[in-house]
Enzyme design. Structure first.
Site, short mmCIF file in Angstrom:
data_model
loop_
_atom_site.label_atom_id
_atom_site.label_comp_id
_atom_site.label_asym_id
_atom_site.label_seq_id
_atom_site.Cartn_x
_atom_site.Cartn_y
_atom_site.Cartn_z
N ASP A 38 -3.50 16.11 43.27
CA ASP A 38 -3.84 14.89 42.54
C ASP A 38 -4.30 15.35 41.17
O ASP A 38 -4.29 16.55 40.88
CB ASP A 38 -4.90 14.07 43.28
CG ASP A 38 -4.63 12.57 43.14
OD1 ASP A 38 -4.51 12.09 42.00
OD2 ASP A 38 -4.55 11.88 44.17
N ASP A 64 -1.02 17.18 36.97
CA ASP A 64 -0.58 15.92 36.38
C ASP A 64 0.94 15.86 36.53
O ASP A 64 1.66 16.60 35.84
CB ASP A 64 -1.00 15.86 34.92
CG ASP A 64 -0.57 14.57 34.22
OD1 ASP A 64 0.21 13.79 34.81
OD2 ASP A 64 -1.01 14.35 33.08
N TYR A 157 6.20 -1.80 37.65
CA TYR A 157 5.97 -1.18 38.97
C TYR A 157 7.11 -1.50 39.92
O TYR A 157 7.62 -0.63 40.63
CB TYR A 157 4.64 -1.68 39.53
CG TYR A 157 4.28 -1.13 40.89
CD1 TYR A 157 3.67 0.12 41.02
CD2 TYR A 157 4.52 -1.87 42.05
CE1 TYR A 157 3.32 0.62 42.27
CE2 TYR A 157 4.17 -1.37 43.30
CZ TYR A 157 3.58 -0.13 43.41
OH TYR A 157 3.24 0.36 44.65
N LYS A 161 9.71 1.24 41.64
CA LYS A 161 9.85 1.41 43.08
C LYS A 161 11.28 1.11 43.55
O LYS A 161 11.75 1.72 44.52
CB LYS A 161 8.83 0.54 43.81
CG LYS A 161 7.39 0.97 43.59
CD LYS A 161 7.16 2.43 44.00
CE LYS A 161 5.70 2.84 43.91
NZ LYS A 161 5.48 4.25 44.34
N THR A 192 -6.46 0.68 49.85
CA THR A 192 -6.52 1.92 49.08
C THR A 192 -7.32 1.67 47.81
O THR A 192 -7.58 0.52 47.44
CB THR A 192 -5.11 2.40 48.69
OG1 THR A 192 -4.54 1.45 47.77
CG2 THR A 192 -4.21 2.54 49.92
#
Length: 266
Positions: A38, A64, A157, A161, A192
Protein backbone atom coordinates in the site's frame (compact mmCIF):
# COMPACT_ATOMS: atom_id res chain seq x y z
CA UNK A 1 -12.00 -27.15 2.28
CA UNK A 2 -8.27 -27.28 1.64
CA UNK A 3 -7.51 -24.62 -0.97
CA UNK A 4 -4.06 -26.14 -1.59
CA UNK A 5 -2.29 -22.83 -1.12
CA UNK A 6 0.40 -24.04 1.25
CA UNK A 7 3.77 -22.97 -0.10
CA UNK A 8 2.30 -20.51 -2.60
CA UNK A 9 3.37 -16.86 -2.53
CA UNK A 10 0.79 -14.09 -2.98
CA UNK A 11 1.04 -10.34 -3.50
CA UNK A 12 -1.94 -8.36 -2.22
CA UNK A 13 -2.21 -4.68 -3.16
CA UNK A 14 -4.31 -2.30 -1.12
CA UNK A 15 -3.33 -4.49 1.79
CA UNK A 16 -3.37 -2.15 4.77
CA UNK A 17 -7.13 -2.40 5.33
CA UNK A 18 -10.47 -3.56 4.01
CA UNK A 19 -10.74 -6.29 1.42
CA UNK A 20 -6.99 -6.46 0.85
CA UNK A 21 -6.16 -6.98 4.53
CA UNK A 22 -8.85 -9.63 4.99
CA UNK A 23 -7.66 -11.42 1.85
CA UNK A 24 -4.13 -11.50 3.22
CA UNK A 25 -5.43 -12.83 6.54
CA UNK A 26 -7.27 -15.67 4.82
CA UNK A 27 -4.39 -16.57 2.50
CA UNK A 28 -2.01 -16.76 5.45
CA UNK A 29 -4.48 -19.03 7.25
CA UNK A 30 -4.48 -21.27 4.18
CA UNK A 31 -0.70 -21.65 4.33
CA UNK A 32 0.43 -19.11 1.75
CA UNK A 33 3.24 -16.58 2.06
CA UNK A 34 1.99 -13.04 1.57
CA UNK A 35 3.49 -9.74 0.47
CA UNK A 36 1.37 -6.73 1.37
CA UNK A 37 1.65 -3.40 -0.38
CA UNK A 38 0.00 0.00 0.00
CA UNK A 39 1.20 3.58 -0.15
CA UNK A 40 1.99 4.31 3.52
CA UNK A 41 4.71 2.22 5.17
CA UNK A 42 3.65 2.99 8.73
CA UNK A 43 0.04 1.96 8.16
CA UNK A 44 1.25 -1.07 6.24
CA UNK A 45 3.53 -2.13 9.11
CA UNK A 46 0.63 -1.78 11.54
CA UNK A 47 -1.57 -3.88 9.27
CA UNK A 48 1.12 -6.53 9.00
CA UNK A 49 1.54 -6.60 12.78
CA UNK A 50 -2.18 -7.32 13.17
CA UNK A 51 -1.78 -10.32 10.88
CA UNK A 52 0.76 -11.78 13.27
CA UNK A 53 2.81 -13.85 10.81
CA UNK A 54 6.59 -14.16 10.87
CA UNK A 55 8.98 -12.49 8.44
CA UNK A 56 9.43 -15.77 6.58
CA UNK A 57 5.74 -15.70 5.60
CA UNK A 58 4.78 -12.03 5.52
CA UNK A 59 6.45 -8.88 4.20
CA UNK A 60 5.11 -5.35 3.90
CA UNK A 61 6.50 -3.15 1.13
CA UNK A 62 5.13 0.35 0.54
CA UNK A 63 4.71 1.40 -3.08
CA UNK A 64 2.80 3.98 -5.09
CA UNK A 65 1.27 1.95 -7.90
CA UNK A 66 0.80 5.05 -10.04
CA UNK A 67 4.61 5.25 -10.38
CA UNK A 68 6.30 2.72 -12.65
CA UNK A 69 9.57 2.90 -10.74
CA UNK A 70 7.77 2.04 -7.48
CA UNK A 71 6.15 -1.01 -9.07
CA UNK A 72 9.51 -2.17 -10.41
CA UNK A 73 11.07 -1.74 -6.96
CA UNK A 74 8.15 -3.62 -5.41
CA UNK A 75 8.70 -6.53 -7.81
CA UNK A 76 12.40 -6.75 -6.97
CA UNK A 77 11.89 -6.52 -3.22
CA UNK A 78 9.08 -9.08 -3.05
CA UNK A 79 11.01 -11.52 -5.23
CA UNK A 80 14.11 -11.09 -3.09
CA UNK A 81 12.35 -11.57 0.25
CA UNK A 82 9.65 -14.16 -0.47
CA UNK A 83 10.21 -15.35 -4.02
CA UNK A 84 8.26 -14.57 -7.18
CA UNK A 85 4.51 -14.56 -6.43
CA UNK A 86 2.29 -17.30 -7.79
CA UNK A 87 -0.77 -15.21 -6.93
CA UNK A 88 -1.60 -11.56 -7.55
CA UNK A 89 -4.63 -9.96 -5.90
CA UNK A 90 -5.07 -6.34 -6.88
CA UNK A 91 -7.36 -4.55 -4.42
CA UNK A 92 -5.86 -1.05 -4.45
CA UNK A 93 -8.23 1.66 -5.61
CA UNK A 94 -9.92 4.97 -4.82
CA UNK A 95 -13.35 6.47 -5.35
CA UNK A 96 -11.71 9.18 -7.43
CA UNK A 97 -13.27 12.28 -8.91
CA UNK A 98 -16.97 12.64 -8.12
CA UNK A 99 -19.73 14.81 -9.50
CA UNK A 100 -21.79 14.90 -12.66
CA UNK A 101 -19.94 14.52 -15.96
CA UNK A 102 -19.91 18.26 -16.73
CA UNK A 103 -18.48 19.00 -13.27
CA UNK A 104 -15.38 16.77 -13.54
CA UNK A 105 -12.33 18.14 -15.30
CA UNK A 106 -9.75 16.20 -17.29
CA UNK A 107 -7.35 16.03 -14.35
CA UNK A 108 -10.05 14.32 -12.31
CA UNK A 109 -10.54 11.74 -15.02
CA UNK A 110 -6.81 11.16 -15.42
CA UNK A 111 -6.06 10.78 -11.72
CA UNK A 112 -8.93 8.31 -11.23
CA UNK A 113 -7.96 6.19 -14.23
CA UNK A 114 -4.32 6.30 -13.17
CA UNK A 115 -5.12 4.69 -9.83
CA UNK A 116 -8.09 2.51 -10.69
CA UNK A 117 -7.02 1.17 -14.09
CA UNK A 118 -3.40 1.84 -15.03
CA UNK A 119 -2.15 0.63 -11.65
CA UNK A 120 -3.71 -2.74 -12.46
CA UNK A 121 -1.93 -2.77 -15.81
CA UNK A 122 1.40 -1.99 -14.13
CA UNK A 123 1.24 -4.66 -11.45
CA UNK A 124 0.14 -7.35 -13.88
CA UNK A 125 2.97 -6.44 -16.26
CA UNK A 126 5.47 -6.58 -13.40
CA UNK A 127 4.43 -9.95 -11.95
CA UNK A 128 3.06 -11.92 -14.91
CA UNK A 129 6.17 -13.37 -16.55
CA UNK A 130 7.36 -15.53 -13.60
CA UNK A 131 3.88 -17.11 -13.43
CA UNK A 132 4.07 -17.86 -17.13
CA UNK A 133 7.51 -19.38 -16.69
CA UNK A 134 6.25 -21.65 -13.89
CA UNK A 135 3.11 -22.61 -15.82
CA UNK A 136 0.91 -21.77 -12.81
CA UNK A 137 -0.53 -18.48 -11.67
CA UNK A 138 -3.65 -16.81 -10.37
CA UNK A 139 -4.58 -13.18 -10.92
CA UNK A 140 -7.65 -11.55 -9.38
CA UNK A 141 -8.40 -7.91 -10.11
CA UNK A 142 -11.02 -6.07 -8.08
CA UNK A 143 -13.67 -4.47 -10.25
CA UNK A 144 -17.05 -3.26 -8.97
CA UNK A 145 -20.77 -3.38 -9.55
CA UNK A 146 -20.17 0.09 -11.05
CA UNK A 147 -18.43 -1.51 -14.04
CA UNK A 148 -21.71 -2.83 -15.42
CA UNK A 149 -24.18 -0.56 -13.60
CA UNK A 150 -22.65 2.94 -13.73
CA UNK A 151 -23.74 5.70 -11.39
CA UNK A 152 -23.98 9.26 -12.66
CA UNK A 153 -22.00 10.87 -9.84
CA UNK A 154 -18.82 8.75 -10.21
CA UNK A 155 -18.38 8.06 -13.92
CA UNK A 156 -14.53 8.05 -13.86
CA UNK A 157 -14.57 5.22 -11.30
CA UNK A 158 -17.24 3.36 -13.27
CA UNK A 159 -15.28 3.68 -16.52
CA UNK A 160 -12.06 2.52 -14.84
CA UNK A 161 -13.75 -0.58 -13.41
CA UNK A 162 -15.36 -1.38 -16.76
CA UNK A 163 -11.87 -1.23 -18.25
CA UNK A 164 -10.66 -3.63 -15.54
CA UNK A 165 -13.31 -6.16 -16.58
CA UNK A 166 -12.23 -5.91 -20.20
CA UNK A 167 -8.59 -6.29 -19.17
CA UNK A 168 -9.42 -9.41 -17.15
CA UNK A 169 -11.22 -11.03 -20.07
CA UNK A 170 -8.39 -10.20 -22.46
CA UNK A 171 -5.70 -11.48 -20.10
CA UNK A 172 -7.64 -14.68 -19.46
CA UNK A 173 -7.82 -15.39 -23.19
CA UNK A 174 -4.14 -14.61 -23.67
CA UNK A 175 -2.56 -16.53 -20.79
CA UNK A 176 -5.04 -19.20 -19.67
CA UNK A 177 -3.44 -21.77 -21.94
CA UNK A 178 -0.14 -21.12 -20.13
CA UNK A 179 -1.63 -21.97 -16.74
CA UNK A 180 -2.21 -18.38 -15.60
CA UNK A 181 -5.89 -17.95 -14.74
CA UNK A 182 -7.28 -14.42 -14.51
CA UNK A 183 -10.60 -13.44 -12.95
CA UNK A 184 -12.39 -10.43 -11.50
CA UNK A 185 -14.36 -9.92 -8.30
CA UNK A 186 -16.97 -7.16 -8.22
CA UNK A 187 -18.07 -6.09 -4.75
CA UNK A 188 -20.82 -3.63 -3.90
CA UNK A 189 -20.96 -1.35 -0.85
CA UNK A 190 -18.55 -3.21 1.39
CA UNK A 191 -17.65 -1.90 4.87
CA UNK A 192 -14.20 -0.52 4.03
CA UNK A 193 -12.43 2.78 4.71
CA UNK A 194 -13.52 3.96 1.24
CA UNK A 195 -17.24 3.50 1.92
CA UNK A 196 -16.76 4.73 5.50
CA UNK A 197 -15.59 8.03 4.02
CA UNK A 198 -18.55 8.08 1.62
CA UNK A 199 -21.02 7.55 4.46
CA UNK A 200 -19.32 10.09 6.74
CA UNK A 201 -19.69 12.65 3.95
CA UNK A 202 -23.32 11.71 3.33
CA UNK A 203 -24.11 11.97 7.05
CA UNK A 204 -22.55 15.46 7.26
CA UNK A 205 -24.39 16.66 4.17
CA UNK A 206 -27.75 15.27 5.33
CA UNK A 207 -27.34 16.13 9.00
CA UNK A 208 -27.88 12.54 10.09
CA UNK A 209 -26.02 9.79 11.89
CA UNK A 210 -23.72 7.53 9.88
CA UNK A 211 -26.13 4.60 10.32
CA UNK A 212 -28.99 6.73 9.01
CA UNK A 213 -26.80 7.69 6.05
CA UNK A 214 -26.13 3.99 5.34
CA UNK A 215 -29.83 3.13 5.60
CA UNK A 216 -30.89 5.95 3.28
CA UNK A 217 -28.13 5.08 0.80
CA UNK A 218 -29.36 1.49 0.65
CA UNK A 219 -32.97 2.59 0.17
CA UNK A 220 -32.32 5.35 -2.35
CA UNK A 221 -29.17 4.37 -4.23
CA UNK A 222 -28.81 0.58 -3.91
CA UNK A 223 -32.40 -0.74 -3.85
CA UNK A 224 -31.49 -4.17 -5.25
CA UNK A 225 -29.14 -5.04 -2.38
CA UNK A 226 -31.64 -7.49 -0.94
CA UNK A 227 -29.76 -8.15 2.31
CA UNK A 228 -30.13 -4.45 3.23
CA UNK A 229 -26.69 -4.03 4.75
CA UNK A 230 -23.10 -3.29 3.81
CA UNK A 231 -21.06 -6.33 2.95
CA UNK A 232 -18.20 -7.44 5.15
CA UNK A 233 -14.70 -7.43 3.65
CA UNK A 234 -14.14 -11.03 4.72
CA UNK A 235 -17.14 -12.03 2.57
CA UNK A 236 -15.29 -10.72 -0.48
CA UNK A 237 -11.99 -12.21 0.68
CA UNK A 238 -13.54 -15.68 0.79
CA UNK A 239 -14.42 -15.49 -2.91
CA UNK A 240 -10.96 -14.19 -3.77
CA UNK A 241 -9.28 -16.99 -1.83
CA UNK A 242 -11.28 -19.57 -3.77
CA UNK A 243 -10.39 -18.01 -7.12
CA UNK A 244 -6.65 -17.99 -6.42
CA UNK A 245 -6.67 -21.59 -5.24
CA UNK A 246 -6.24 -24.93 -6.92
CA UNK A 247 -9.97 -25.46 -6.34
CA UNK A 248 -10.68 -22.86 -9.05
CA UNK A 249 -8.60 -24.65 -11.67
CA UNK A 250 -11.37 -24.40 -14.31
CA UNK A 251 -12.38 -20.80 -13.62
CA UNK A 252 -10.90 -18.28 -16.07
CA UNK A 253 -12.13 -14.94 -17.40
CA UNK A 254 -15.03 -14.76 -14.97
CA UNK A 255 -16.46 -11.89 -12.97
CA UNK A 256 -17.74 -12.92 -9.55
CA UNK A 257 -20.22 -10.44 -8.09
CA UNK A 258 -20.26 -10.13 -4.31
CA UNK A 259 -23.00 -7.55 -4.19
CA UNK A 260 -26.15 -8.75 -2.35
CA UNK A 261 -27.98 -8.58 -5.67
CA UNK A 262 -27.10 -4.94 -6.35
CA UNK A 263 -26.62 -5.47 -10.09
CA UNK A 264 -30.17 -5.68 -11.37
CA UNK A 265 -29.48 -7.79 -14.47
CA UNK A 266 -28.65 -11.49 -14.67
Amino acid sequence: MDLELTGRTALVTGGDSGIGWHTAHLLLAEGARVALTDVDQQRLDEAAARLGAGADRLVAVAADLTRAEDVQRLQREVAGRLGEPDVLVHCAGVTGAQGLFHEIDEDGWRSTLETDFFAAVRVVRAFLDPMRAKGWGRVVLLASEDAVQPYTDELPYCAAKAAVLSLVKGLSKTYGSEGVLVNAVSPAFIATPMTDAMMDKRARENGTSVQEAIDSFLDEDRPFMELKRRGRPEEVASVIAFLVSERASFVNGSNYRVDSGSVATI
